[in-house]
Scaffold this active site. Structure first.
Site, mmCIF file in Angstrom:
data_model
loop_
_atom_site.group_PDB
_atom_site.id
_atom_site.type_symbol
_atom_site.label_atom_id
_atom_site.label_comp_id
_atom_site.label_asym_id
_atom_site.label_seq_id
_atom_site.Cartn_x
_atom_site.Cartn_y
_atom_site.Cartn_z
ATOM 1 N N HIS A 85 34.424 32.731 40.602
ATOM 2 C CA HIS A 85 35.072 34.043 40.499
ATOM 3 C C HIS A 85 35.911 34.275 41.753
ATOM 4 O O HIS A 85 35.512 33.915 42.856
ATOM 5 C CB HIS A 85 34.024 35.152 40.329
ATOM 6 C CG HIS A 85 34.650 36.443 39.904
ATOM 7 N ND1 HIS A 85 35.312 37.276 40.795
ATOM 8 C CD2 HIS A 85 34.767 37.027 38.688
ATOM 9 C CE1 HIS A 85 35.794 38.312 40.123
ATOM 10 N NE2 HIS A 85 35.473 38.183 38.847
ATOM 11 N N GLU A 157 41.663 34.715 34.925
ATOM 12 C CA GLU A 157 41.636 36.039 35.540
ATOM 13 C C GLU A 157 42.702 36.122 36.632
ATOM 14 O O GLU A 157 42.452 35.689 37.768
ATOM 15 C CB GLU A 157 40.262 36.305 36.175
ATOM 16 C CG GLU A 157 39.115 36.348 35.197
ATOM 17 C CD GLU A 157 37.972 37.219 35.706
ATOM 18 O OE1 GLU A 157 37.473 38.020 34.903
ATOM 19 O OE2 GLU A 157 37.595 37.119 36.875
HETATM 20 P P1 13P Z 1 37.858 44.195 35.809
HETATM 21 O O1 13P Z 1 37.641 44.152 34.325
HETATM 22 O O2 13P Z 1 37.084 45.295 36.495
HETATM 23 O O3 13P Z 1 39.295 44.158 36.173
HETATM 24 O O4 13P Z 1 37.196 42.849 36.389
HETATM 25 C C1 13P Z 1 37.475 41.650 35.780
HETATM 26 C C2 13P Z 1 36.590 40.629 36.370
HETATM 27 O O5 13P Z 1 36.684 40.303 37.527
HETATM 28 C C3 13P Z 1 35.563 40.049 35.493
HETATM 29 O O6 13P Z 1 34.992 38.931 36.074
#
Ligand code: 13P
Length: 233
Positions: A85, A157
């Site tokens: 992450h 992401e």
């Molecule tokens: P948000 O949905 O709060 O933007 O976070 C996404 C995330 O980092 C999930 O791992």
């Protein structure tokens, strides 16, 4: 469709117990995966939601203070684990090489890694977004067999989208999914970054998306319910 809930470092034990009562009411044809804090993993008690973790030790059990090993997660019924992450890459300076070791440890225990990749705002401004995720995938998946690679779930992401309320355009998301699917044609790929009960109507137009990794929305069961309903209908 997979909906993975990343609680990040939120919810005390008491809050988590109440939260689970809300999640228990969710009914959906999709696969739900809950990734609570390590401590809350011990309080997991849901039948409609599978269990995931947010991190794992890159090393075997032993003299590694502060870590939690894959075999210990396995014993707690953990079936999935987020790795790489961007918050860990950033705050804990986690490297692609460590992420590769974590994936190995998880696969040894038959825990499915959810590997996060994504670019920063600056990297996108320099048009480096594709090369960044290609490099992240290359090192994280080094020395894995094709069979092992296929087990991994990828989460795209974009870092500039996480927690900001800003989502990429559908074309930007499609481009990045295409890049990932060229490397890993048989893997499930999730989208994560400010996905919510409003923008889901736009996101659901993107056929390539196999599911979502939700941060903020994971903490709001009412809105999560709306998100799922809009996705299903
Ligand atoms: P948000 O949905 O709060 O933007 O976070 C996404 C995330 O980092 C999930 O791992």
């Amino acid at each position: 469709m997979i909906i993975a809930l990343n609680n990040k470092c939120n919810l005390t034990k008491q809050e988590f117990l109440k939260y689970q009562e809300e999640l228990e009411k969710l009914s959906t044809k999709y696969k739900l995966i809950l990734c609570p804090t390590f401590l809350n993993i011990a309080h997991y008690n849901l039948e409609n939601v599978e269990l995931g973790a947010q991190n794992v030790s890159p090393k075997a059990p032993g003299a590694v203070t502060g870590e939690v090993a894959a075999i210990q997660l396995k014993e707690e019924q953990v079936k999935y684990c987020i790795v790489g992450h961007s918050e860990r890459r950033n705050y804990q300076h986690e490297t692609d090489e460590e992420i590769n070791q974590k994936i190995m440890r998880l696969l040894e225990q038959d825990i499915i890694p959810i590997l996060c990749v994504g670019e920063t705002k600056e990297e996108r401004e320099k048009q480096l977004e594709k090369s960044i995720i290609e490099k992240e995938l290359e090192i994280a998946l080094e020395n894995l067999t094709d069979e092992q690679k296929q087990k991994i779930i990828i989460a795209y992401e974009p870092i500039w989208s996480i927690g900001t309320g800003i989502i990429p355009t559908n074309d930007q998301i499609k481009e990045m999914f295409k890049t990932i699917k060229q490397i890993l044609p048989n893997n499930k790929v999730l989208y994560g970054g400010s996905a919510n009960e409003e923008n889901v109507v736009l996101l659901k137009e993107i056929e390539e998306i196999d599911g979502y990794l939700l941060g903020g929305l994971s903490l709001k069961p009412e809105k999560l319910k709306i998100f799922i309903e809009k996705l299903e209908n």
